[in-house]
Scaffold this motif. Structure first.
Motif, short mmCIF file in Angstrom:
data_model
loop_
_atom_site.label_atom_id
_atom_site.label_comp_id
_atom_site.label_asym_id
_atom_site.label_seq_id
_atom_site.Cartn_x
_atom_site.Cartn_y
_atom_site.Cartn_z
N LEU A 278 0.80 -1.17 0.22
CA LEU A 278 -0.05 0.00 -0.15
C LEU A 278 0.77 1.30 0.10
O LEU A 278 0.61 2.29 -0.77
N ASN A 279 1.78 1.34 0.74
CA ASN A 279 2.88 2.25 0.62
C ASN A 279 3.33 2.72 -0.64
O ASN A 279 3.30 3.65 -1.10
N ASP A 280 3.77 1.50 -1.49
CA ASP A 280 4.20 1.60 -2.81
C ASP A 280 3.13 2.31 -3.56
O ASP A 280 3.34 2.96 -4.49
N LYS A 281 1.94 1.79 -3.42
CA LYS A 281 0.81 2.34 -4.32
C LYS A 281 0.59 3.77 -4.04
O LYS A 281 0.24 4.70 -4.82
N ILE A 282 0.67 4.04 -2.81
CA ILE A 282 0.53 5.53 -2.61
C ILE A 282 1.70 6.45 -3.01
O ILE A 282 1.39 7.42 -3.58
N TYR A 283 2.84 5.89 -2.93
CA TYR A 283 3.83 6.64 -3.71
C TYR A 283 3.54 6.87 -5.07
O TYR A 283 3.72 7.97 -5.74
N ASP A 284 3.15 5.67 -5.82
CA ASP A 284 2.87 5.92 -7.35
C ASP A 284 1.63 6.47 -7.55
O ASP A 284 1.81 7.32 -8.54
N LEU A 285 0.76 6.78 -6.77
CA LEU A 285 -0.32 7.55 -6.96
C LEU A 285 -0.15 9.06 -6.72
O LEU A 285 -0.66 9.87 -7.44
N SER A 286 0.97 9.30 -5.73
CA SER A 286 1.32 10.64 -5.48
C SER A 286 2.11 11.35 -6.31
O SER A 286 2.52 12.43 -6.22
N GLY B 16 3.29 16.10 -4.75
CA GLY B 16 4.57 15.38 -4.86
C GLY B 16 5.47 15.82 -5.87
O GLY B 16 6.36 15.17 -6.08
N ASN B 17 5.13 17.20 -6.38
CA ASN B 17 6.21 17.65 -7.21
C ASN B 17 6.69 19.04 -6.58
O ASN B 17 6.14 19.98 -6.53
N GLU B 18 8.16 18.73 -6.33
CA GLU B 18 8.95 19.77 -5.64
C GLU B 18 9.07 21.09 -6.66
O GLU B 18 8.87 21.97 -6.06
N GLU B 19 9.19 20.84 -7.94
CA GLU B 19 9.36 21.88 -8.79
C GLU B 19 8.24 22.87 -8.81
O GLU B 19 8.36 24.15 -8.98
N ALA B 20 6.99 22.13 -8.74
CA ALA B 20 5.73 22.71 -8.77
C ALA B 20 5.78 23.82 -7.57
O ALA B 20 5.00 24.86 -7.76
N LEU B 21 5.95 22.96 -6.43
CA LEU B 21 5.94 23.81 -5.33
C LEU B 21 6.64 24.88 -5.14
O LEU B 21 6.67 26.20 -4.76
#
Length: 161
Positions: free
Chosen positions: A46-54, A60-65
């Motif tokens: 589930l943690n891997d899936k959360i990472y993929d979904l985020s 999850g996009n440091e450049e956008a932030l």
């Protein structure tokens, strides 16, 4: 003699009873260890899936932030404001939604349901009129004053089977 036989029987009973209790506890411990191992594997999956979904989210996009921070914008205020701006478009008069290119084909209004902000320029949104539904690809821009403009880039209405 009777006392000796009674004592031996009592000892045998105690040994047998204790052995059964210990065997049951060992079986329970092994069952729980297996369940814990399975749950840890599920947690990892589930943690891997959360990472993929985020991955395709603004959070999850440091450049956008960083883009927003460089413009002096607070993302904790801006991101809900982006979603609220689209949801406020659901309150409209007539049959034409301000951003959706389709008119409702039922008695209810066509409305935006789900919104996912991908990065500092793009939004994905889901819309429906209760029977028909589709998706929107929206470009947005935030001015230096914090004004948000939305531009529909692409859209799709799913066919009814």
């Amino acid at each position: 003699m009777y006392l000796f036989i009674f004592a031996v029987l009592a000892i045998i009973f105690q040994y047998s009873n204790s052995k059964n209790i210990i065997d049951k506890y060992e079986k329970d411990i092994n069952t729980f260890k297996e369940k814990i191992s399975k749950l840890e594997d599920d947690k990892k999956a589930l943690n891997d899936k959360i990472y993929d979904l985020s991955y395709f989210t603004v959070d999850g996009n440091e450049e956008a932030l960083t883009y927003f921070e460089d413009k002096g914008l607070d993302t904790e205020e801006l991101l809900p404001k982006l979603k609220d701006g689209l949801l406020e478009m659901n309150v409209y008069d007539g049959v034409d939604h301000p951003i959706i290119s389709y008119a409702s084909m039922t008695d209810s209004k066509i409305m935006i349901d789900q919104i996912k902000i991908l990065n500092h320029k793009w939004i994905l949104a889901n819309f429906t009129d209760g029977k028909h539904w589709g998706e929107l690809f929206i470009n947005y821009d935030v001015s230096d004053e914090g004004e948000i403009t939305y531009k529909l880039s692409d859209y799709f209405l799913y066919p009814i089977n």
